[in-house]
Write a protein that holds these residues in place. Structure first.
Motif: not given
Length: 306
Positions: A52-68, A70-80
């Motif tokens: 359970p401790r490991g599962a709660y640690r995994l949850a803490e990591i998930w709460l830190q994830v931001r778009k940047n 995983v997918y850095p930039g904008t729609h213009l970045t993707a278009l470029w």
């Protein structure tokens, strides 16, 4: 041997975290973990500390994830990137740095329980399972298994390129069975197909086509488990939120929902451990399948020549 098998599902992987918390708090501990794409991320992190401790640690990591991350930039970045004819719409450099910063181990052989990450060989289309070799690096398994085209580029290991494992085994039940599992709890993130009359856009139609392929692979793996007489429990982790793949702002809500779904599933049908007799029957059944196949082929050939 009890295996937790975790499907792919992008940012919906937070649902699996809540499910894992409930399972472990209920005293259900895996002897093996197998995952595809985001399921591989969750599986390898938990295999470092399957408590359970490991599962709660995994949850803490998930709460830190931001778009940047995983997918850095904008729609213009993707278009470029598209105009420049690059391998993907987004770089995977930030994703690599995020995982490297948080992974608590370096090699598969350092995990507390065996774990496997499923990817797809881009050149052959064949399944590639990271973890059979204990010297393989966890980061290679995760990066290969989550390299979802066209969002991320293929991941190179040993001169070969790999992409997301969902192309060949989104819910890799068969991988777990082939590595000794006789009891499986599958945490499935795949959504049901959209009714045909609601498909009016290009994106919707493409999504439906991919979903149909994924469901076909899942059905094949589940049928294989049935033929092998493996005790299989599938927990369907679904939600009604409409989330684009780059939206990680609802992870806390999804973790709570994953807990709720799994708690209700265990209350409706409590888990029962396999007896020694169950395990013996499963092993005998699996051992007899290749023999029966050979006999059927021999008989078939004799009938054809008679």
């Amino acid at each position: 041997m009890l295996a937790f098998v975790l499907s792919g599902g992008g940012n919906r992987g937070a649902l699996q975290v809540g499910a894992l918390q409930v399972l472990l708090e209920s005293g259900i501990r895996p002897d093996m973990l197998v995952g595809t794409s985001v399921g591989a991320v969750n599986a390898l992190f938990l295999a470092c500390d399957p408590t359970p401790r490991g599962a709660y640690r995994l949850a803490e990591i998930w709460l830190q994830v931001r778009k940047n991350d995983v997918y850095p930039g904008t729609h213009l970045t993707a278009l470029w990137s598209l105009v420049r004819r690059r391998e993907s719409l987004f770089s995977n450099a930030n994703w690599y740095r995020f995982l490297s910063r948080h992974l608590p181990a370096q090699r598969f052989g350092e995990l507390q329980v065996p774990a496997y990450a499923v990817a797809t060989d881009l050149e052959t289309g064949q399944i590639r399972v990271f973890g059979d070799n204990p010297e393989e690096h966890l980061i290679d398994g995760v990066m290969a298994s989550t390299a979802l085209p066209p969002l991320h580029p293929p991941w190179r290991v040993g001169g070969r390129r790999y992409i997301d494992g969902g192309a060949v085994a989104d819910l890799p039940v068969r991988v777990a069975i082939e590595r000794g599992a006789d009891e499986i709890i599958a945490l499935n993130l795949a959504n049901p197909l959209t009714p045909g009359e609601q498909l009016r856009t290009l994106v919707g139609i493409v999504h439906q086509a991919i979903g149909a392929l994924i469901i076909r692979h899942i059905d094949a793996d589940l049928e294989y488990a049935r033929l092998q007489n493996v005790k299989l429990r599938t927990i369907e982790l679904r939600h009604q939120l409409s989330l684009p793949p780059w939206d990680f702002s609802h992870s806390a809500q999804l973790i709570a929902l994953g807990r709720e779904i799994t708690q209700a599933a265990l209350e409706a049908e409590p888990m029962k451990a396999l007896t020694w007799r169950d395990r013996l029957v499963a092993r005998v059944t699996r051992a007899s399948v290749p023999v029966l196949s050979v006999v059927q082929n021999v008989v078939g050939r004799r009938l054809e020549t008679s």
